[in-house]
Design an enzyme around this catalytic site. Structure first.
Site, PDB file in Angstrom:
ATOM      1  N   ALA A  92      10.726 -79.029  81.754  1.00  0.00           N
ATOM      2  CA  ALA A  92       9.354 -78.771  81.304  1.00  0.00           C
ATOM      3  C   ALA A  92       9.287 -78.707  79.781  1.00  0.00           C
ATOM      4  O   ALA A  92      10.147 -78.096  79.125  1.00  0.00           O
ATOM      5  CB  ALA A  92       8.850 -77.454  81.903  1.00  0.00           C
ATOM      6  N   TYR A 109       8.930 -78.406  67.516  1.00  0.00           N
ATOM      7  CA  TYR A 109       9.557 -79.295  68.490  1.00  0.00           C
ATOM      8  C   TYR A 109      11.036 -79.507  68.153  1.00  0.00           C
ATOM      9  O   TYR A 109      11.909 -79.319  69.001  1.00  0.00           O
ATOM     10  CB  TYR A 109       8.833 -80.647  68.533  1.00  0.00           C
TER      11      TYR A 109
END
Length: 270
Positions: free
Chosen positions: A93, A157
């Site tokens: 995920a 990220y």
């Protein structure tokens, strides 16, 4: 039929409704594993469950959950720790962003840290409980080759993917003598729905990246599953699919040049 019956080993996958998660589901189902699939979109999970059970004659259990929500996360943890025949844990995920600091959606960035780091850490721990008891298991944390770099518009990220790489290596040190392997899967650009997600709205990456740098999800997953079963000394925690990305990670990683930066900065890492 419930997962784990008839002696079937079980593979758990988060982010299972699309991309790598969906590909892992099909490839592991083809190998005979029962599946525990987690994602936010219930209707897609239901469709996937029907297709997998019909095509491979396995048992599939689904759970709709938002891993950034602590209550949902704890429900998934509880289920994982109860699967006595859990053999694979695929922490897949995740999502990206497309804005530069400080002009970011801070709530979105917070969710990213929660899903990539906090959820992975807690689900790894929950999955390892039955694995350690059985002295057998495989944990794959989907990181990214971006975890070796830094860049504009991707602060959290790249940081969270770097965390996943280091976390995976350290967890392996803890469980390597207990029959368990851990992998940090570090792909580059892959043809999935990643760049078309709402969080990546406005991204020009698909247009800028040359075609030879794009990988297919099926090849990445196949490489990952093959790599985690390699015999020593060929087994490695970090798995970077394709030679071109191995070279990019090697020559572009800041860690490669760290000794020189330290040498010429009088011991100060910059």
């Amino acid at each position: 039929m419930s997962i784990g019956q008839e002696g079937h080993l079980v593979a758990a996958i988060t982010g299972a409704s699309s991309g790598f998660g969906k590909e892992f589901a099909f490839q592991l189902a083809a190998k005979g594993y029962d599946l525990f699939l987690v994602a936010r979109r219930q209707h897609i999970l239901e469709e996937l469950k029907q297709k997998l059970e019909f095509q491979y004659n396995i048992a599939v259990e689904i759970m709709s959950a938002d891993l950034a929500d602590m209550n949902d996360l704890q429900r998934v943890e509880s289920k994982l720790s109860s699967i006595s025949l859990l053999e694979f844990m695929i922490n897949n995920a995740g999502f990206g962003g497309n804005r530069e600091f400080p002009d970011v959606d801070i709530d979105l960035e917070t969710r990213m840290v929660q899903v990539h780091c906090l959820a992975t850490m807690r689900l790894c721990r929950a999955a390892l409980l039955p694995m350690v008891k059985r002295q057998s298991g495989r944990v794959i944390n989907v990181a990214s080759v971006a975890g070796f770099f830094s860049g504009a518009g991707a602060a959290d990220y790249t940081a969270t993917k770097s965390y996943l790489i280091t976390f995976s290596k350290s967890v392996y040190c803890d469980v390597r003598l207990k029959g368990i392997r851990v992998q940090a899967l570090c792909p580059g650009f892959v043809k999935t729905g990643f760049h078309s997600a709402e969080s990546m709205k406005g991204s020009t990456i698909p247009q800028k990246v040359p075609s030879f740098l794009w990988l297919s999800a099926s090849d990445v997953v196949r490489t990952s599953l093959k790599a985690i079963e390699r015999t020593f000394p060929f087994y490695r925690v970090i798995c970077i699919p394709s030679l071109r990305y191995k070279l990019i990670a090697f020559f572009g990683s800041e860690s490669l040049f760290a000794p020189f930066r330290i040498l010429f900065s009088k011991g100060t890492i910059r």
